[in-house]
Write an enzyme that holds these catalytic residues in place. Structure first.
Site, PDB file in Angstrom:
ATOM      1  N   LYS A 139       1.418   0.225 -12.764  1.00 32.16           N
ATOM      2  CA  LYS A 139       0.521   0.015 -11.628  1.00 32.16           C
ATOM      3  C   LYS A 139      -0.632   0.990 -11.796  1.00 32.16           C
ATOM      4  O   LYS A 139      -0.430   2.113 -12.257  1.00 32.16           O
ATOM      5  CB  LYS A 139       1.232   0.313 -10.316  1.00 32.16           C
ATOM      6  CG  LYS A 139       2.301  -0.698  -9.942  1.00 32.16           C
ATOM      7  CD  LYS A 139       2.875  -0.360  -8.581  1.00 32.16           C
ATOM      8  CE  LYS A 139       3.943  -1.356  -8.181  1.00 32.16           C
ATOM      9  NZ  LYS A 139       4.536  -0.999  -6.889  1.00 32.16           N
ATOM     10  N   HIS A 142      -2.884   4.535  -7.630  1.00 34.15           N
ATOM     11  CA  HIS A 142      -3.325   4.187  -6.283  1.00 34.15           C
ATOM     12  C   HIS A 142      -3.875   5.418  -5.564  1.00 34.15           C
ATOM     13  O   HIS A 142      -3.407   6.532  -5.783  1.00 34.15           O
ATOM     14  CB  HIS A 142      -2.142   3.590  -5.509  1.00 34.15           C
ATOM     15  CG  HIS A 142      -2.538   2.927  -4.242  1.00 34.15           C
ATOM     16  ND1 HIS A 142      -2.784   3.623  -3.093  1.00 34.15           N
ATOM     17  CD2 HIS A 142      -2.752   1.617  -3.947  1.00 34.15           C
ATOM     18  CE1 HIS A 142      -3.123   2.769  -2.126  1.00 34.15           C
ATOM     19  NE2 HIS A 142      -3.103   1.550  -2.621  1.00 34.15           N
ATOM     20  N   HIS A 145      -1.589   8.052  -4.077  1.00 30.09           N
ATOM     21  CA  HIS A 145      -0.977   9.113  -4.885  1.00 30.09           C
ATOM     22  C   HIS A 145      -1.865  10.356  -4.967  1.00 30.09           C
ATOM     23  O   HIS A 145      -1.445  11.384  -5.481  1.00 30.09           O
ATOM     24  CB  HIS A 145      -0.698   8.613  -6.318  1.00 30.09           C
ATOM     25  CG  HIS A 145       0.432   7.635  -6.367  1.00 30.09           C
ATOM     26  ND1 HIS A 145       1.738   8.012  -6.182  1.00 30.09           N
ATOM     27  CD2 HIS A 145       0.435   6.302  -6.582  1.00 30.09           C
ATOM     28  CE1 HIS A 145       2.512   6.932  -6.282  1.00 30.09           C
ATOM     29  NE2 HIS A 145       1.751   5.899  -6.508  1.00 30.09           N
TER      30      HIS A 145
END
Length: 579
Positions: A139, A142, A145
């Site tokens: 992923k 983001h 985070h």
């Protein structure tokens, strides 16, 4: 510096009350600096002396304060002693104050200013593992985070500056049922060519598609369970695809970490502990802690009365492990491998229950070191948007911060010529992001605001960078002025004394930060230091002053600049020399 004065006052108190001088160190603190009026430098808390048994805990505290103050004598170092409201205050000889506070900056230990304080000697030192950032592989990084990454970096920097051996660990979410879903999804929607061109973007698209499909297609869910079971059983084709996802992701993350000025000593992950997790299950079984639920899952009863009102699932009905099982195995392995003195987990507050369960089970397994494990939770960031809309990826935020800062710098009349404006804008933008995040308690949610964050005036990261750059420019422009030796009697103006009084608090701020691991104390200290520097810079010009006056003032500004830079680095901000 603070420790010199604190020690001398403690000696005076020790002689008067026939006690060890060390007993008084915790009760002494620097008085907050005032811009406008003369104030004392240190205060002694009578309540603290009563709590520690040095003074009787009964009786009128005001009489005790006045009685002790009357017994203390002034001397060549302590100019004034006063009693007020349960405190005794001490005003130091002004010339000696200037000399001692600025002394370290003429020697090679300017970088350790405040760190050699006897106040910090009370802190336990040893090996500290800080686990932070910990995004899920396959992923994109983001924006959610971001908080774990910068808070964890601050804690690691703080612990390291205080003399701990710090192990910075990124514990990747690289195992679990989501990889079953991704593996199943890639066989349907994946494309190796797209994976090479824009790896994380493609994996993100695949993950979104397969999640949508799984909502109404049970075959997809079954395929996901099958793929994850193949991973758990080390089947080569599934493991090879997973390995490819993991390597691609770590490469991409390292690019983002480099922009943030962050490094890790270890990239670990759940996958590393998948087999050890089964050992933990066996240990739970052998101790009689593992029960089987009606659904066939393996659970541990955590309820105080053993009535199963609170259970934690550690094994799925098909025998595969869960996140918490792997976390248990990871904690045990880290203790065996690194023999840490403390381990700090930095995640959002939504995981508070998870860590409570984790620590509870470790304790039930007989691990006495569990009380040295700590979870530092934090709140959510709301309203993080770029000009193109809702933020999904952190790189979009970093790009926007750099672009906005570059625009602001180009509009400012004070912006200096610089070799790499983009790099400066990146550092200032990231610093602004960090200060906005760190100003309040970590547990609080906060609203992200681009305009407030990037203001050059007020309590912002841009103001800190501007103050630092201004002082560096002052030092560069006065290279011919020798500030190695200086006359402390030439720095007795109130604006100068205020800066020095504030610097006396630096070790206390670091001590407080080490206690609760909150960056807000250091942020508040640095912002106030910057405001005091700005006032002093206006009132005490270096250029055009007599050589000995210029020399003394330059020593003041270079010392304050050095502490500002040290504090910014602990926060994870790279100070810029020009902007």
């Amino acid at each position: 510096m603070a420790c010199f004065f604190r020690r001398r006052i403690a000696e005076k108190l020790g002689r008067t009350l026939q006690q060890s001088e060390d007993a008084f160190i915790p009760a002494l603190s620097a008085v907050p600096a005032s811009k406008k009026q003369q104030s004392a430098d240190f205060k002694l808390s009578i309540n603290a002396l009563r709590s520690s048994g040095i003074l009787p805990s009964s009786g009128d505290i005001h009489l005790q304060t006045e009685d002790l103050a009357a017994q203390l004598t002034r001397d060549s170092m302590v100019e004034d002693i006063s009693a007020a409201g349960g405190f005794i205050t001490f005003k130091m000889n002004r010339t000696l104050l200037v000399q001692k506070v600025l002394e370290p900056f003429g020697k090679n230990y300017a970088q350790t200013f405040g760190l050699n304080s006897e106040l910090l000697n009370n802190l336990k030192r040893g090996t500290t593992i800080v686990e932070y950032s910990s995004p899920n592989i396959a992923k994109k990084f983001h924006a959610g985070h971001l908080r774990s990454t910068i808070i964890g970096n601050f804690i690691a920097n703080l612990k390291q500056s205080l003399g701990n051996n710090v192990i910075r660990m990124n514990y990747l979410g690289d195992w679990g049922m989501q990889f079953g879903l991704l593996g199943a999804g890639f066989s349907q929607f994946g494309c190796q060519e797209k994976l090479k061109q824009n790896p994380l973007q493609h994996l993100f698209e695949v993950y979104v598609k397969v999640n949508k499909e799984a909502e109404h297609n049970e075959d997809i869910n079954q395929a996901a369970r099958d793929f994850f079971k193949q991973l758990e059983q080390h089947e080569s084709e599934a493991v090879s695809l997973w390995q490819q996802f993991r390597e691609i992701t770590v490469d991409e993350y390292q690019h983002v970490y480099k922009r943030l000025g962050i490094h890790f000593d270890i990239y670990s992950g759940e996958s590393f502990h998948r087999d050890q997790a089964l050992d933990v299950v066996q240990q739970l079984q052998s101790r009689g802690l593992l029960k089987t639920s009606e659904e066939g899952t393996g659970v541990v009863d955590l309820s105080p009365d053993g009535d199963s009102s609170s259970v934690c699932t550690v094994l799925r009905s098909d025998g595969t492990t869960l996140y918490i099982t792997r976390d248990l195995a990871a904690a045990v392995h880290r203790k065996e491998k690194y023999n840490f003195d403390e381990m700090i987990y930095v995640t959002d507050k939504g995981q508070a229950d998870h860590f409570q369960q984790l620590f509870h089970i470790l304790h039930r397994l007989g691990h006495s070191w569990t009380d040295r494990c700590r979870h530092v939770p934090f709140g959510l960031v709301r309203g993080m948007k770029t000009r193109i809309g809702e933020v999904v990826f952190l790189e979009d935020v970093l790009d926007e911060a750099r672009a906005r800062m570059l625009h602001n710098m180009s509009q400012s009349r004070t912006t200096k010529e610089m070799d790499d404006p983009e790099d400066t804008a990146e550092k200032v933008g990231i610093g602004a992001l960090i200060i906005q995040d760190f100003k309040g308690p970590l547990l609080s949610d906060y609203k992200f605001d681009w305009d407030m964050m990037l203001q050059a005036k007020g309590d912002t990261g841009v103001f800190l960078q501007y103050t630092h750059a201004r002082m560096r420019s002052l030092i560069r422009n006065n290279e011919g002025v020798d500030a190695e030796t200086f006359d402390p009697s030439l720095l007795l103006e109130q604006t100068s004394i205020s800066v020095l009084q504030h610097l006396l608090r630096y070790d206390e701020v670091l001590y407080q930060s080490a206690q609760d691991l909150q960056p807000k104390h250091l942020v508040t200290f640095l912002l106030k230091l910057s405001h005091l520097i700005a006032s002093a810079h206006k009132a005490l010009p270096v250029k055009g002053s007599a050589p000995d006056v210029a020399q003394a003032r330059l020593r003041l500004f270079s010392g304050a600049c050095s502490v500002l830079a040290s504090g910014m680095k602990i926060l994870g901000i790279t100070p810029v020399d020009k902007m």
